[in-house]
Design a protein around this motif. Structure first.
Motif, PDB file in Angstrom:
ATOM      1  N   ASP A 269       0.827  -1.197   0.000  1.00 31.63           N
ATOM      2  CA  ASP A 269       0.000   0.000   0.000  1.00 31.63           C
ATOM      3  C   ASP A 269       0.867   1.255   0.000  1.00 31.63           C
ATOM      4  O   ASP A 269       0.574   2.217  -0.718  1.00 31.63           O
ATOM      5  CB  ASP A 269      -0.935  -0.006   1.213  1.00 31.63           C
ATOM      6  CG  ASP A 269      -1.883   1.184   1.201  1.00 31.63           C
ATOM      7  OD1 ASP A 269      -2.735   1.246   0.296  1.00 31.63           O
ATOM      8  OD2 ASP A 269      -1.758   2.048   2.090  1.00 31.63           O
ATOM      9  N   CYS A 270       1.937   1.248   0.790  1.00 37.11           N
ATOM     10  CA  CYS A 270       2.843   2.405   0.829  1.00 37.11           C
ATOM     11  C   CYS A 270       3.492   2.640  -0.531  1.00 37.11           C
ATOM     12  O   CYS A 270       3.599   3.781  -1.001  1.00 37.11           O
ATOM     13  CB  CYS A 270       3.927   2.189   1.886  1.00 37.11           C
ATOM     14  SG  CYS A 270       3.315   2.221   3.586  1.00 37.11           S
ATOM     15  N   ALA A 274       3.054   5.960  -2.927  1.00 38.97           N
ATOM     16  CA  ALA A 274       4.231   6.716  -3.343  1.00 38.97           C
ATOM     17  C   ALA A 274       4.354   6.772  -4.863  1.00 38.97           C
ATOM     18  O   ALA A 274       4.696   7.816  -5.440  1.00 38.97           O
ATOM     19  CB  ALA A 274       5.491   6.094  -2.739  1.00 38.97           C
ATOM     20  N   ALA A 344       7.642   1.945   4.383  1.00 35.05           N
ATOM     21  CA  ALA A 344       6.749   3.009   4.830  1.00 35.05           C
ATOM     22  C   ALA A 344       7.511   4.314   5.033  1.00 35.05           C
ATOM     23  O   ALA A 344       7.048   5.399   4.630  1.00 35.05           O
ATOM     24  CB  ALA A 344       6.047   2.597   6.126  1.00 35.05           C
ATOM     25  N   ALA A 347       8.526   5.692   1.587  1.00 36.64           N
ATOM     26  CA  ALA A 347       7.351   6.231   0.893  1.00 36.64           C
ATOM     27  C   ALA A 347       6.988   7.600   1.435  1.00 36.64           C
ATOM     28  O   ALA A 347       6.599   8.498   0.672  1.00 36.64           O
ATOM     29  CB  ALA A 347       6.179   5.263   1.038  1.00 36.64           C
ATOM     30  N   ARG A 348       7.124   7.780   2.722  1.00 39.27           N
ATOM     31  CA  ARG A 348       6.832   9.092   3.314  1.00 39.27           C
ATOM     32  C   ARG A 348       7.733  10.169   2.721  1.00 39.27           C
ATOM     33  O   ARG A 348       7.299  11.297   2.434  1.00 39.27           O
ATOM     34  CB  ARG A 348       7.015   9.021   4.837  1.00 39.27           C
ATOM     35  CG  ARG A 348       6.188  10.010   5.646  1.00 39.27           C
ATOM     36  CD  ARG A 348       6.607  11.442   5.503  1.00 39.27           C
ATOM     37  NE  ARG A 348       8.004  11.642   5.834  1.00 39.27           N
ATOM     38  CZ  ARG A 348       8.706  12.709   5.460  1.00 39.27           C
ATOM     39  NH1 ARG A 348       8.162  13.660   4.722  1.00 39.27           N
ATOM     40  NH2 ARG A 348       9.997  12.820   5.786  1.00 39.27           N
ATOM     41  N   GLY A 355       3.345  13.978   3.318  1.00 42.69           N
ATOM     42  CA  GLY A 355       3.427  12.644   3.894  1.00 42.69           C
ATOM     43  C   GLY A 355       3.156  12.579   5.377  1.00 42.69           C
ATOM     44  O   GLY A 355       2.909  11.487   5.903  1.00 42.69           O
ATOM     45  N   HIS A 360      -2.603  10.643   3.611  1.00 38.63           N
ATOM     46  CA  HIS A 360      -1.806   9.590   2.988  1.00 38.63           C
ATOM     47  C   HIS A 360      -1.464   8.525   4.029  1.00 38.63           C
ATOM     48  O   HIS A 360      -1.270   8.823   5.208  1.00 38.63           O
ATOM     49  CB  HIS A 360      -0.535  10.178   2.396  1.00 38.63           C
ATOM     50  CG  HIS A 360      -0.793  11.256   1.391  1.00 38.63           C
ATOM     51  ND1 HIS A 360      -1.265  10.997   0.122  1.00 38.63           N
ATOM     52  CD2 HIS A 360      -0.667  12.609   1.469  1.00 38.63           C
ATOM     53  CE1 HIS A 360      -1.406  12.128  -0.540  1.00 38.63           C
ATOM     54  NE2 HIS A 360      -1.051  13.122   0.247  1.00 38.63           N
ATOM     55  N   SER A 361      -1.322   7.282   3.588  1.00 41.62           N
ATOM     56  CA  SER A 361      -1.198   6.165   4.519  1.00 41.62           C
ATOM     57  C   SER A 361       0.202   5.857   5.038  1.00 41.62           C
ATOM     58  O   SER A 361       0.320   5.252   6.109  1.00 41.62           O
ATOM     59  CB  SER A 361      -1.763   4.892   3.881  1.00 41.62           C
ATOM     60  OG  SER A 361      -0.997   4.524   2.739  1.00 41.62           O
ATOM     61  N   PRO A 362       1.312   6.184   4.341  1.00 39.80           N
ATOM     62  CA  PRO A 362       2.607   5.645   4.773  1.00 39.80           C
ATOM     63  C   PRO A 362       3.015   5.961   6.202  1.00 39.80           C
ATOM     64  O   PRO A 362       3.531   5.071   6.901  1.00 39.80           O
ATOM     65  CB  PRO A 362       3.589   6.236   3.750  1.00 39.80           C
ATOM     66  CG  PRO A 362       2.781   6.311   2.497  1.00 39.80           C
ATOM     67  CD  PRO A 362       1.425   6.765   2.972  1.00 39.80           C
ATOM     68  N   HIS A 365       0.981   3.826   8.473  1.00 40.87           N
ATOM     69  CA  HIS A 365       1.500   2.459   8.436  1.00 40.87           C
ATOM     70  C   HIS A 365       2.797   2.342   9.238  1.00 40.87           C
ATOM     71  O   HIS A 365       2.994   1.376   9.985  1.00 40.87           O
ATOM     72  CB  HIS A 365       1.758   2.024   6.992  1.00 40.87           C
ATOM     73  CG  HIS A 365       0.543   1.611   6.235  1.00 40.87           C
ATOM     74  ND1 HIS A 365      -0.357   0.671   6.699  1.00 40.87           N
ATOM     75  CD2 HIS A 365       0.070   2.006   5.014  1.00 40.87           C
ATOM     76  CE1 HIS A 365      -1.326   0.493   5.803  1.00 40.87           C
ATOM     77  NE2 HIS A 365      -1.086   1.293   4.787  1.00 40.87           N
TER      78      HIS A 365
END
Length: 397
Positions: A269-270, A274, A344, A347-348, A355, A360-362, A365
Motif C-alpha cells: 500500500d505504501c 508513493a 513506509a 514512501a513518506r 506525507g 496519505h497512509s505511509p 503504516h
C-alpha cells in the motif's frame, strides 16, 4: 500488454482462481468500508465496532478454521486476506488476528467439544468477540515468568493477576486467559503449577479491562490492561488439552503467520501511494517519477515488497502442505515487518511534507508497524529463534 507495475515478479501467476477471488473480495471490502474512514478512526483513536459484521459476513473471522461455522479456507487464502486488511490498516488486521488466530484458535486447538460449540459459531458470526490474555506487565517476551495464578478451590477455579497489551479486551465477550494452575488435590500437570488456558466470560465479577491510552500506534485498535481479582470460574472453564506453554505458543504461531502477510500488504500500500504521488506531483517542470533519485527509492521499495510477498507466499504453501516449521514463521515475521517499516518510511519521503498528514497512509503504516514489530515476538526473540535453529544453541537465557 503491460501488467501491474507493482507485480515485478508476476506473482499473480502463482495464485489460483480461488485465491485471487478471496484477495479481490477482501480488497473490495477494504476499499468500501475501511479506506474512506480509517484516517478519522486513527486520528480519534477509535476501533470501529460497526465494521465487525462486514468482516464476519465476508467469512474472515476464524476463516482458516474448520467446522463450527468457520470458513475453512486455505492458509494462502487467509494470508492474502490479511495482506489486504493490513493494506487498509494494521489495527483492522489485528482485530481479525486476535479474534481468529488467537482466541478462536485457542478454543479450536485446546478446547473441549462443549467449549467449541459454545463459542466458535458465535465468534465466527461476530456475535461474540474474544481476546487472548497472555502478556503481563513484567512478562512479555518471557511468558514463562508469568505470575497470574489459577487455584482450584472446591468446584471452582479462582484466577488472580494482571495482563497487559491485551487486544480487544474491553469489548470482548470471552477472554482466553493463561495462568499458572494449581490444584491441591492434583499432583499432575495442573497441580504442579503448569501454564493452563481458561475461558473467562468478561462479565464475570473481578474481570476488569481498561484501554491503554494515549497511544501513538495502532490507534484504530484496542489494547488493554486487564485485572483479574479473584475471578471465580466453574471447573470446566479450563481448556482441557495441551497444558504448558506449548498451548499459547501454538496460537502465537498462527498469529505470526498472518503478520508476515499483513506486513507485506502494508508495504505494498505504501509503495502504491508513493508511486501514484510521484507520477502526479510536478516539480521543476517534471513529475517526481522522472527524477533518478525518486526512481531509486521506488525501485528499492518495489524490491522489498516483492521479496516480502514471495516470502509470505512460500510459507503459505508450506503451511498448506503441513510442512511449515516455527523458525520459518519467525523468519517471515522478522524479515517482512522490518522491510515494511523501511518501505513506509521511504514512501513518506516521496510524499514530502504531505506525507505527515493522515490524507496519505505511509506514516500511519509506519507508526502501526512499530507495534506489529513488537507484538507476537520482538525482533530479538525471532532473531534468537533463528539463531537456535542455525547453531543448535539456546541463547534466550
Amino acid at each position: 500488454m503491460m501488467g501491474d507495475p507493482l507485480d515485478l515478479l508476476a506473482l499473480e501467476d502463482e495464485l489460483s482462481a480461488a485465491e485471487r477471488e478471496t484477495r479481490d473480495r477482501v480488497r473490495a471490502l477494504v476499499d468500501e468500508h475501511v479506506r474512506p474512514h480509517v484516517a478519522r478512526w486513527f486520528a480519534d483513536g477509535v476501533f470501529p465496532l460497526d465494521l465487525v459484521p462486514h468482516l464476519a459476513e465476508a467469512g474472515l473471522l476464524g476463516m482458516h478454521l474448520h467446522g463450527h461455522g468457520c470458513a475453512g479456507r486455505s492458509a494462502v487464502e487467509y494470508g492474502l486476506a490479511m495482506a489486504e486488511l493490513e493494506a487498509g490498516d494494521s489495527g483492522i488486521r489485528t482485530f481479525v488476528s486476535v479474534q481468529g488466530s488467537l482466541a478462536m484458535s485457542a478454543i479450536a486447538k485446546h478446547g473441549s467439544t462443549v467449549q467449541q460449540e459454545r463459542w466458535l459459531p458465535a465468534m465466527a458470526t461476530g456475535d461474540a468477540i474474544g481476546c487472548f490474555a497472555l502478556t503481563e506487565p513484567a512478562a512479555g517476551s518471557d511468558p514463562a515468568s508469568m505470575t497470574t495464578t489459577a487455584t482450584r478451590v472446591g468446584d471452582e477455579w479462582v484466577l488472580s493477576g494482571r495482563k497487559r497489551w491485551i487486544g480487544l479486551a474491553s469489548v470482548a465477550d470471552v477472554a482466553v486467559v493463561w495462568a499458572r494452575a494449581s490444584d491441591p488435590a492434583d499432583e499432575t500437570a495442573a497441580g504442579a503449577g503448569r501454564v493452563r488456558g481458561f475461558l473467562v466470560p468478561t462479565s464475570t465479577p473481578g474481570f476488569v479491562a481498561t484501554p491503554i491510552e494515549p497511544k501513538l500506534s495502532l490507534r484504530a485498535s484496542l489494547q488493554c490492561d486487564v485485572v483479574l481479582d479473584d475471578v471465580r470460574l466453574p471447573a470446566d472453564a479450563i481448556l482441557p488439552h495441551h497444558p504448558g506453554l506449548a498451548g499459547p505458543f501454538a496460537c502465537l504461531a498462527e498469529a505470526r503467520y498472518g503478520i508476515a502477510w499483513g506486513a507485506a500488504g502494508a508495504a505494498r500500500d505504501c509503495l502504491d501511494v508513493a508511486l501514484r504521488h510521484a507520477g502526479e506531483r510536478v516539480q521543476f517542470g517534471r513529475p517526481l517519477a522522472a527524477f533518478q533519485l525518486t526512481q531509486a527509492k521506488l525501485v528499492d521499495m518495489a524490491l522489498e515488497v516483492s521479496a516480502a510477498q514471495l516470502l509470505a507466499l512460500r510459507i503459505g504453501r508450506l503451511k498448506d502442505a503441513g510442512r511449515l516449521e516455527p523458525h520459518q514463521v519467525s523468519a517471515a515475521k522478522l524479515a517482512n515487518v522490518r522491510s515494511a517499516i523501511d518501505v513506509a518510511r521511504t514512501a513518506r519521503t516521496v510524499l514530502g511534507g504531505d506525507g505527515i498528514t493522515l490524507e496519505h497512509s505511509p506514516m500511519r503504516h509506519a507508526a502501526n508497524l512499530e507495534s506489529v514489530r513488537t507484538y507476537e515476538g520482538t525482533d530479538e526473540v525471532h532473531t534468537l529463534i533463528l539463531g537456535r535453529h542455525l547453531t543448535g544453541h539456546q541463547a534466550f537465557r
